[in-house]
Scaffold this motif. Sequence first.
Motif, PDB file in Angstrom:
ATOM      1  N   UNK A   1     -12.622  54.168  20.786  1.00 34.12           N
ATOM      2  CA  UNK A   1     -13.594  54.039  21.875  1.00 34.12           C
ATOM      3  C   UNK A   1     -14.328  55.342  22.170  1.00 34.12           C
ATOM      4  N   UNK A   2     -14.223  56.317  21.301  1.00 33.44           N
ATOM      5  CA  UNK A   2     -14.855  57.625  21.461  1.00 33.44           C
ATOM      6  C   UNK A   2     -14.303  58.396  22.650  1.00 33.44           C
ATOM      7  N   UNK A   3     -13.107  58.058  23.110  1.00 38.19           N
ATOM      8  CA  UNK A   3     -12.469  58.804  24.187  1.00 38.19           C
ATOM      9  C   UNK A   3     -12.046  60.165  23.649  1.00 38.19           C
ATOM     10  N   UNK A   4     -12.126  61.174  24.491  1.00 36.22           N
ATOM     11  CA  UNK A   4     -11.668  62.517  24.127  1.00 36.22           C
ATOM     12  C   UNK A   4     -10.181  62.607  24.458  1.00 36.22           C
ATOM     13  N   UNK A   5      -9.367  62.878  23.429  1.00 38.71           N
ATOM     14  CA  UNK A   5      -7.910  62.870  23.559  1.00 38.71           C
ATOM     15  C   UNK A   5      -7.351  64.268  23.348  1.00 38.71           C
TER      16      UNK A   5
ATOM     17  N   UNK B   1       1.887  75.496  29.520  1.00 39.23           N
ATOM     18  CA  UNK B   1       1.296  76.406  28.536  1.00 39.23           C
ATOM     19  C   UNK B   1       0.565  75.620  27.451  1.00 39.23           C
ATOM     20  N   UNK B   2       1.157  74.525  26.983  1.00 42.89           N
ATOM     21  CA  UNK B   2       0.492  73.678  25.985  1.00 42.89           C
ATOM     22  C   UNK B   2      -0.778  73.061  26.557  1.00 42.89           C
ATOM     23  N   UNK B   3      -0.803  72.848  27.866  1.00 49.43           N
ATOM     24  CA  UNK B   3      -1.976  72.253  28.515  1.00 49.43           C
ATOM     25  C   UNK B   3      -3.078  73.255  28.798  1.00 49.43           C
ATOM     26  N   UNK B   4      -2.852  74.523  28.578  1.00 49.52           N
ATOM     27  CA  UNK B   4      -3.855  75.550  28.882  1.00 49.52           C
ATOM     28  C   UNK B   4      -5.258  75.239  28.399  1.00 49.52           C
ATOM     29  N   UNK B   5      -5.465  74.899  27.129  1.00 53.85           N
ATOM     30  CA  UNK B   5      -6.825  74.659  26.627  1.00 53.85           C
ATOM     31  C   UNK B   5      -7.612  73.540  27.330  1.00 53.85           C
ATOM     32  N   UNK B   6      -6.994  72.424  27.759  1.00 53.06           N
ATOM     33  CA  UNK B   6      -7.855  71.383  28.323  1.00 53.06           C
ATOM     34  C   UNK B   6      -8.457  71.733  29.674  1.00 53.06           C
ATOM     35  N   UNK B   7      -7.994  72.802  30.284  1.00 54.49           N
ATOM     36  CA  UNK B   7      -8.580  73.184  31.561  1.00 54.49           C
ATOM     37  C   UNK B   7     -10.077  73.439  31.401  1.00 54.49           C
ATOM     38  N   UNK B   8     -10.507  73.773  30.179  1.00 50.11           N
ATOM     39  CA  UNK B   8     -11.915  74.051  29.923  1.00 50.11           C
ATOM     40  C   UNK B   8     -12.612  72.901  29.212  1.00 50.11           C
ATOM     41  N   UNK B   9     -11.880  71.888  28.806  1.00 54.10           N
ATOM     42  CA  UNK B   9     -12.474  70.762  28.093  1.00 54.10           C
ATOM     43  C   UNK B   9     -12.639  69.576  29.011  1.00 54.10           C
ATOM     44  N   UNK B  10     -13.289  68.563  28.526  1.00 57.25           N
ATOM     45  CA  UNK B  10     -13.414  67.336  29.282  1.00 57.25           C
ATOM     46  C   UNK B  10     -12.710  66.235  28.519  1.00 57.25           C
ATOM     47  N   UNK B  11     -11.463  65.956  28.862  1.00 52.18           N
ATOM     48  CA  UNK B  11     -10.667  64.985  28.124  1.00 52.18           C
ATOM     49  C   UNK B  11     -10.442  63.729  28.945  1.00 52.18           C
ATOM     50  N   UNK B  12     -10.486  62.602  28.257  1.00 55.21           N
ATOM     51  CA  UNK B  12     -10.249  61.311  28.899  1.00 55.21           C
ATOM     52  C   UNK B  12      -8.768  60.990  28.979  1.00 55.21           C
ATOM     53  N   UNK B  13      -8.014  61.381  27.960  1.00 53.44           N
ATOM     54  CA  UNK B  13      -6.583  61.073  27.887  1.00 53.44           C
ATOM     55  C   UNK B  13      -5.822  62.319  27.463  1.00 53.44           C
ATOM     56  N   UNK B  14      -4.620  62.484  28.018  1.00 54.25           N
ATOM     57  CA  UNK B  14      -3.717  63.559  27.619  1.00 54.25           C
ATOM     58  C   UNK B  14      -2.422  62.902  27.168  1.00 54.25           C
ATOM     59  N   UNK B  15      -1.957  63.265  25.981  1.00 44.46           N
ATOM     60  CA  UNK B  15      -0.708  62.743  25.436  1.00 44.46           C
ATOM     61  C   UNK B  15       0.276  63.899  25.328  1.00 44.46           C
TER      62      UNK B  15
END
Length: 176
Positions: A68-72, A131-145
């Motif tokens: 669905x073109x979601x950012x994961x 710490x693993x989640x650090x990068x998405x703070x600057x991205x626009x993600x629809x889902x986090x796994x």
Amino acid sequence: MSCSSETAVQVPLFDLTEEENPSLETAEEGSECSSRPVGAHYEQPSDVRYRDAVQSAIAHPLRQGYGKQAKNFVAAVFYNNELVIPYWHVSLIKAIHYLGPDNVFVSIVETRPDYFSGSERIEFLAARRNRALGPPMEGGYDKVVFSNDIFIEPDILVEFLETNDGNYDVACGLDF
């Protein structure tokens, strides 16, 4: 046999010269790194509804994927998992063929805990997860796994992301 990072299986996402038909490498048949441990495996018909679509995406990948073109965002925390990581890696790459490499970001952190228990352990693991989640703070993600030392199947990862047709705030997989 050890499955260190030097022996990790390489699975290219795309052969950039022939994007329509990339070669998908797999670990040596029967090698300790390529196979999932033997054990009980339960599968319901609804568990495999994305299996054919994932296999098709592996055979004919598209940079934008088939989903669905979601950012994961995949955040993984490991510790001494040389037997799990090669299988996990190959499964993740296969799922990325379906989701599309333009739609997936992966962050992996290896923890080095000394033995501890109770709230100290939970605080430590939460800090590693953050710490693993650090990068998405600057991205626009629809889902986090969130992932750890589990033997995941690519179609099950896609199934998980499509829980309730993707309409959820939080979903949690069960690892038996």
